[in-house]
Design an enzyme around this catalytic site. Structure first.
Site, short mmCIF file in Angstrom:
data_model
loop_
_atom_site.label_atom_id
_atom_site.label_comp_id
_atom_site.label_asym_id
_atom_site.label_seq_id
_atom_site.Cartn_x
_atom_site.Cartn_y
_atom_site.Cartn_z
N TYR A 24 0.83 -1.34 -0.10
CA TYR A 24 0.07 -0.20 0.12
C TYR A 24 0.68 1.08 -0.19
O TYR A 24 0.53 2.41 -0.55
CB TYR A 24 -1.22 -0.04 1.11
N SER A 106 -2.89 13.74 8.24
CA SER A 106 -3.52 13.58 7.06
C SER A 106 -5.38 12.95 7.04
O SER A 106 -5.43 12.99 8.28
CB SER A 106 -2.87 11.64 5.67
N TYR A 129 -8.00 16.18 1.29
CA TYR A 129 -9.10 15.93 0.50
C TYR A 129 -10.14 16.86 0.71
O TYR A 129 -11.32 16.32 1.22
CB TYR A 129 -9.35 14.82 0.37
N THR A 155 -5.29 18.52 -1.71
CA THR A 155 -4.38 17.89 -2.57
C THR A 155 -5.47 18.08 -3.44
O THR A 155 -7.09 18.24 -3.29
CB THR A 155 -4.62 16.37 -1.53
N ARG A 164 -4.03 1.35 -8.85
CA ARG A 164 -2.90 1.00 -8.37
C ARG A 164 -3.09 -0.62 -7.67
O ARG A 164 -4.35 -1.21 -7.12
CB ARG A 164 -3.04 1.12 -6.50
N LYS A 254 -1.64 20.93 -3.53
CA LYS A 254 -0.31 20.24 -3.88
C LYS A 254 -1.55 19.04 -4.76
O LYS A 254 -2.42 18.60 -5.10
CB LYS A 254 -0.12 18.91 -2.40
N HIS A 278 1.84 12.92 -6.77
CA HIS A 278 1.32 11.79 -5.75
C HIS A 278 2.06 10.29 -5.86
O HIS A 278 1.34 9.28 -5.38
CB HIS A 278 -0.18 11.45 -5.93
#
Length: 379
Positions: A24, A106, A129, A155, A164, A254, A278
């Site tokens: 991850y 975060s 976010y 972000t 992913r 960002k 990212h």
């Protein structure tokens, strides 16, 4: 084995963490070409070695958004970090405070912003976010400001979640067969120290800042599914006015790679941008941050502060990024690996490694102050 470099921490974390957790944080999007380019392009940069200069005293401190940093490094926001070590965000924030650098909390952390702020005297920065439920995002900003956070890191590069493949193979945030679950369970049992220290000792695993929004989440799988559904693909430049209306302090955008986007960010009134892809986890086949940084810095460096992340694995890399135009570097994976291996002490040691390596690189390039780093340090 003694840990001598950031890459040593990566290899130690690979052994320490269950595969789902290691992949991850370690993995990227698609075939991970951009992930690889982030480090390869930095390694390919050549420096000018300069001699016969007085470097007996070298200053590595800088100021970012009005905050003094003893090292031009910021611990980047890392989602679900509390699954790598018990209360990892708190441990990392303490190490950052001791080193005189900033820590970015975060949105998708395990420890809440209140828990992190209570554990340190230096309030963290807060990463946001933008979610479909704007009222919840407004509440998060209010909570962060209530505990003293003065810098918001917004972000911008997550309109949709990148493909992913490692996470898909490991069943993170998606369907997984009964056999897959059994294999994953066996893998976790093979990592008994992680089970003891994190799986059991790191509780509660309640996704700190979003506990109220995701009350039923009990695993990264549950949480990832909810988060993927909440990212808002309709966000535009106009939404920065909404963010500004709810945040009293500097705003950092960002996820900037293109000079045109950098100019739009400056026009929108943000105080800083982070040149970022990212960590190679979103759109593959985009430029590395080292390749994108010079054009962004040239486009807006006199209007906003330019920060960078992606691929920084040494103090030498910090020097290269600053020579390319960055004021400071954010590091994410390195502190995640370090906290997984040795908790707060690991992050403290990581920052010492970066400081020592930067000091050596400065000495051998004839530089006595990071403020003097620039294009003339590169070949």
């Amino acid at each position: 084995m003694a840990v001598a470099s950031v890459r040593d921490y990566r290899e130690a974390a690979r052994r320490r963490l269950p595969r789902q957790m290691f992949d991850y944080i370690d993995g990227g999007a698609y075939e991970e070409a951009t992930l690889a380019a982030n480090t390869a392009d930095l390694e390919a940069i050549s420096l000018r070695q300069r001699v016969m200069r007085d470097v007996s005293n070298r200053s590595m401190g800088t100021t970012v958004l009005g905050e003094r940093l003893e090292l031009p490094v910021i611990l980047a926001p890392v989602g679900l970090a509390g699954m790598f070590a018990a209360r990892a965000e708190v441990q990392a924030a303490r190490a950052a405070e001791r080193a005189g650098v900033s820590f970015v909390e975060s949105t998708v952390s395990i420890c809440s912003v209140e828990e992190v702020a209570q554990a340190t005297e230096r309030p963290p920065w807060f990463q946001l976010y933008v979610m479909r439920d704007r009222s919840y995002a407004e509440a998060l900003m209010a909570r962060a400001q209530a505990v003293g956070c003065r810098v918001l890191v917004l972000t911008a590069d997550l309109a949709v979640v990148g493909a992913r493949y490692r996470d898909t193979r490991n069943g993170l945030g998606g369907d997984i067969s009964a056999l897959g679950k059994a294999v994953r369970g066996i893998d976790r049992v093979r990592h008994l120290r992680w089970v003891r220290d994190v799986g059991l000792g790191g509780r509660p695993h309640t996704f700190g800042n979003l506990t109220d929004a995701v009350p039923g989440a009990t695993s990264p799988d549950d949480f990832r599914t909810w988060v993927d559904a909440q990212f808002d693909p309709s966000v535009t430049w106009d939404d920065l006015a909404w963010v500004r209306a709810h945040w009293d302090g500097p705003i950092v955008l960002k996820g900037i790679l293109d000079p045109e986007d950098a100019r739009a960010a400056a026009d929108a009134g943000v105080e800083a941008v982070v040149v970022s892809n990212h960590g190679g986890r979103q759109l593959d086949a985009v430029p590395s941050t080292a390749a994108a940084l010079p054009a962004v810095a040239e486009a807006v460096g006199d209007r906003v502060e330019v920060l960078v992340d992606g691929g920084v694995r040494s103090g030498l890399d910090v020097l290269k990024m600053m020579s390319l135009g960055a004021r400071a570097c954010l590091v994410g994976r390195p502190w995640a690996w370090a906290v997984a291996v040795d908790g707060e002490a690991g992050v403290t040691h990581l920052l010492e490694i970066l400081r020592d390596e930067l000091a050596v690189a400065m000495g051998l390039t004839g530089t006595d102050d990071v403020a003097k780093l620039g294009a003339d340090h590169l070949l």
